[in-house]
Motif scaffolding. Structure first.
Motif, PDB file in Angstrom:
ATOM      1  N   PHE A  40       4.695  15.758  66.219  1.00  0.00           N
ATOM      2  CA  PHE A  40       3.260  16.030  66.215  1.00  0.00           C
ATOM      3  C   PHE A  40       2.540  14.935  66.988  1.00  0.00           C
ATOM      4  O   PHE A  40       2.974  13.782  66.997  1.00  0.00           O
ATOM      5  CB  PHE A  40       2.717  16.068  64.788  1.00  0.00           C
ATOM      6  CG  PHE A  40       3.153  17.260  63.972  1.00  0.00           C
ATOM      7  CD1 PHE A  40       4.057  18.189  64.454  1.00  0.00           C
ATOM      8  CD2 PHE A  40       2.644  17.451  62.695  1.00  0.00           C
ATOM      9  CE1 PHE A  40       4.453  19.275  63.695  1.00  0.00           C
ATOM     10  CE2 PHE A  40       3.027  18.535  61.921  1.00  0.00           C
ATOM     11  CZ  PHE A  40       3.936  19.448  62.430  1.00  0.00           C
ATOM     12  N   GLU A  41       1.440  15.293  67.589  1.00  0.00           N
ATOM     13  CA  GLU A  41       0.647  14.299  68.307  1.00  0.00           C
ATOM     14  C   GLU A  41       0.030  13.282  67.354  1.00  0.00           C
ATOM     15  O   GLU A  41      -0.136  12.117  67.689  1.00  0.00           O
ATOM     16  CB  GLU A  41      -0.452  14.979  69.126  1.00  0.00           C
ATOM     17  CG  GLU A  41       0.068  15.765  70.324  1.00  0.00           C
ATOM     18  CD  GLU A  41      -1.048  16.338  71.161  1.00  0.00           C
ATOM     19  OE1 GLU A  41      -2.223  16.015  70.884  1.00  0.00           O
ATOM     20  OE2 GLU A  41      -0.754  17.102  72.086  1.00  0.00           O
ATOM     21  N   GLY A  50       1.911  15.310  58.248  1.00  0.00           N
ATOM     22  CA  GLY A  50       3.336  15.254  57.945  1.00  0.00           C
ATOM     23  C   GLY A  50       4.020  16.592  58.120  1.00  0.00           C
ATOM     24  O   GLY A  50       5.176  16.665  58.539  1.00  0.00           O
ATOM     25  N   ALA A  51       3.306  17.678  57.788  1.00  0.00           N
ATOM     26  CA  ALA A  51       3.897  19.009  57.868  1.00  0.00           C
ATOM     27  C   ALA A  51       2.793  20.056  57.837  1.00  0.00           C
ATOM     28  O   ALA A  51       1.673  19.773  57.416  1.00  0.00           O
ATOM     29  CB  ALA A  51       4.870  19.246  56.715  1.00  0.00           C
ATOM     30  N   MET A  52       3.143  21.257  58.276  1.00  0.00           N
ATOM     31  CA  MET A  52       2.212  22.384  58.257  1.00  0.00           C
ATOM     32  C   MET A  52       2.920  23.590  57.680  1.00  0.00           C
ATOM     33  O   MET A  52       4.078  23.855  58.014  1.00  0.00           O
ATOM     34  CB  MET A  52       1.715  22.703  59.665  1.00  0.00           C
ATOM     35  CG  MET A  52       0.942  21.580  60.333  1.00  0.00           C
ATOM     36  SD  MET A  52       0.577  21.929  62.086  1.00  0.00           S
ATOM     37  CE  MET A  52      -0.394  23.431  61.921  1.00  0.00           C
ATOM     38  N   LEU A  53       2.222  24.300  56.809  1.00  0.00           N
ATOM     39  CA  LEU A  53       2.766  25.517  56.204  1.00  0.00           C
ATOM     40  C   LEU A  53       2.055  26.735  56.761  1.00  0.00           C
ATOM     41  O   LEU A  53       0.821  26.772  56.791  1.00  0.00           O
ATOM     42  CB  LEU A  53       2.582  25.463  54.679  1.00  0.00           C
ATOM     43  CG  LEU A  53       2.795  26.780  53.905  1.00  0.00           C
ATOM     44  CD1 LEU A  53       4.263  27.194  53.927  1.00  0.00           C
ATOM     45  CD2 LEU A  53       2.296  26.643  52.466  1.00  0.00           C
ATOM     46  N   TYR A  54       2.834  27.721  57.177  1.00  0.00           N
ATOM     47  CA  TYR A  54       2.268  29.035  57.494  1.00  0.00           C
ATOM     48  C   TYR A  54       2.824  30.002  56.459  1.00  0.00           C
ATOM     49  O   TYR A  54       4.042  30.121  56.276  1.00  0.00           O
ATOM     50  CB  TYR A  54       2.658  29.489  58.899  1.00  0.00           C
ATOM     51  CG  TYR A  54       2.098  30.852  59.220  1.00  0.00           C
ATOM     52  CD1 TYR A  54       0.748  31.011  59.545  1.00  0.00           C
ATOM     53  CD2 TYR A  54       2.896  31.998  59.152  1.00  0.00           C
ATOM     54  CE1 TYR A  54       0.218  32.259  59.804  1.00  0.00           C
ATOM     55  CE2 TYR A  54       2.376  33.248  59.411  1.00  0.00           C
ATOM     56  CZ  TYR A  54       1.037  33.379  59.735  1.00  0.00           C
ATOM     57  OH  TYR A  54       0.509  34.624  59.983  1.00  0.00           O
ATOM     58  N   LYS A  55       1.916  30.685  55.755  1.00  0.00           N
ATOM     59  CA  LYS A  55       2.307  31.562  54.659  1.00  0.00           C
ATOM     60  C   LYS A  55       1.746  32.953  54.894  1.00  0.00           C
ATOM     61  O   LYS A  55       0.542  33.159  54.890  1.00  0.00           O
ATOM     62  CB  LYS A  55       1.781  30.992  53.337  1.00  0.00           C
ATOM     63  CG  LYS A  55       2.127  31.807  52.100  1.00  0.00           C
ATOM     64  CD  LYS A  55       1.556  31.125  50.858  1.00  0.00           C
ATOM     65  CE  LYS A  55       1.836  31.933  49.606  1.00  0.00           C
ATOM     66  NZ  LYS A  55       1.241  31.322  48.404  1.00  0.00           N
ATOM     67  N   ASP A  56       2.638  33.898  55.105  1.00  0.00           N
ATOM     68  CA  ASP A  56       2.241  35.293  55.320  1.00  0.00           C
ATOM     69  C   ASP A  56       3.469  36.145  55.033  1.00  0.00           C
ATOM     70  O   ASP A  56       4.317  35.747  54.230  1.00  0.00           O
ATOM     71  CB  ASP A  56       1.722  35.479  56.753  1.00  0.00           C
ATOM     72  CG  ASP A  56       0.710  36.640  56.842  1.00  0.00           C
ATOM     73  OD1 ASP A  56       0.833  37.578  56.039  1.00  0.00           O
ATOM     74  OD2 ASP A  56      -0.176  36.593  57.694  1.00  0.00           O
ATOM     75  N   SER A  57       3.601  37.296  55.693  1.00  0.00           N
ATOM     76  CA  SER A  57       4.801  38.103  55.528  1.00  0.00           C
ATOM     77  C   SER A  57       6.022  37.323  56.016  1.00  0.00           C
ATOM     78  O   SER A  57       7.140  37.518  55.546  1.00  0.00           O
ATOM     79  CB  SER A  57       4.673  39.413  56.308  1.00  0.00           C
ATOM     80  OG  SER A  57       4.349  39.136  57.655  1.00  0.00           O
ATOM     81  N   ASN A  60       8.581  12.985  63.945  1.00  0.00           N
ATOM     82  CA  ASN A  60       8.345  11.553  64.125  1.00  0.00           C
ATOM     83  C   ASN A  60       8.388  10.785  62.806  1.00  0.00           C
ATOM     84  O   ASN A  60       8.466   9.556  62.807  1.00  0.00           O
ATOM     85  CB  ASN A  60       6.984  11.300  64.783  1.00  0.00           C
ATOM     86  CG  ASN A  60       6.953  11.760  66.227  1.00  0.00           C
ATOM     87  OD1 ASN A  60       7.967  11.721  66.915  1.00  0.00           O
ATOM     88  ND2 ASN A  60       5.794  12.214  66.679  1.00  0.00           N
ATOM     89  N   LYS A  61       8.312  11.511  61.701  1.00  0.00           N
ATOM     90  CA  LYS A  61       8.323  10.868  60.389  1.00  0.00           C
ATOM     91  C   LYS A  61       9.760  10.536  59.968  1.00  0.00           C
ATOM     92  O   LYS A  61      10.731  11.150  60.431  1.00  0.00           O
ATOM     93  CB  LYS A  61       7.708  11.790  59.338  1.00  0.00           C
ATOM     94  CG  LYS A  61       6.227  12.098  59.572  1.00  0.00           C
ATOM     95  CD  LYS A  61       5.375  10.905  59.235  1.00  0.00           C
ATOM     96  CE  LYS A  61       3.901  11.251  59.254  1.00  0.00           C
ATOM     97  NZ  LYS A  61       3.050  10.124  58.877  1.00  0.00           N
TER      98      LYS A  61
END
Length: 208
Positions: free
Chosen positions: A45-46, A51-58, A67-68
């Motif tokens: 990530f820039e 730290g993280a990203m969640l995408y929640k759908d079907s 980088n962490k």
């Protein structure tokens, strides 16, 4: 929505029973995430503040900042898994600037991640045992944090957070209350991932 530690831990305990999550340590957080059919991907990530990203759908996925450190990534995965379990919004962001996130949801995700990785029923007796061992063997008190961080595979700041957040529960335990009968304090201190741990000497000495 859940607003206190007691309610959040009760909800998480229900999820543990429902999902058949065992108290094995260190918690295999990647397996727990994949059991929910969530894809895990790693990318730089820039910004180091995410730290993280969640995408929640079907289709659901967690994008983790490569980088962490691996220990940071474990906590960030747990953080996003709590969002997935308890929050209905489709997309969430971990550790963004405060004005861009729902503070209550972020508190729940941080507190829930800490309880998932270092559950108080295991952590409190282990903390007491470790503190006594360190004191009896004349080791630096910092080693309490380091030893527990190694065992649970988390950053020492997460151990520091648990110690401070569970102070009243720890005091009940060392005063003779069995761990199963500990009364949880509904209040919780704020977790600051970027803080440097400061050894809680007075509490460790009470334990020892």
């Amino acid at each position: 929505m859940l607003y206190d530690k007691r309610a959040l831990y009760a909800r998480l305990e229900e999820k543990r029973k429902e999902s058949g999550i065992l108290y094995d340590f260190p918690v295999d957080i990647k397996s727990l995430v994949r059991r929910e059919n969530i894809e895990i991907s790693f990318t730089p990530f820039e910004s180091d503040s995410i730290g993280a990203m969640l995408y929640k759908d079907s289709f659901s996925a967690i994008l983790v900042n490569s980088n962490k450190s691996p220990l940071d990534q474990r906590f960030d995965l747990a953080h996003e898994l709590i969002h997935f379990w308890f929050h209905p919004s489709q997309t969430s962001f971990s550790f963004q600037k405060p004005h861009l996130r729902d503070k209550e949801k972020e508190w729940q995700a941080n507190e829930g991640a800490a309880e998932l990785l270092l559950p108080y029923k295991d952590f409190i007796p282990r903390f007491v045992q470790t503190a006594k061992y360190v004191e009896e063997n004349y080791e630096p008190l910092e080693e309490v944090y380091n030893e527990l961080a190694r065992f649970y595979k988390v950053m020492p700041i997460v151990v520091d957070y648990r110690i401070r957040n569970l102070e009243s529960e720890i005091l009940q335990y060392i005063n003779g209350t069995p761990i199963e009968r500990i009364v949880l304090n509904h209040l919780s201190v704020k977790f600051d991932k970027n803080k440097t741990p400061v050894v809680y000497r007075s509490l460790i000495r009470k334990v020892s």
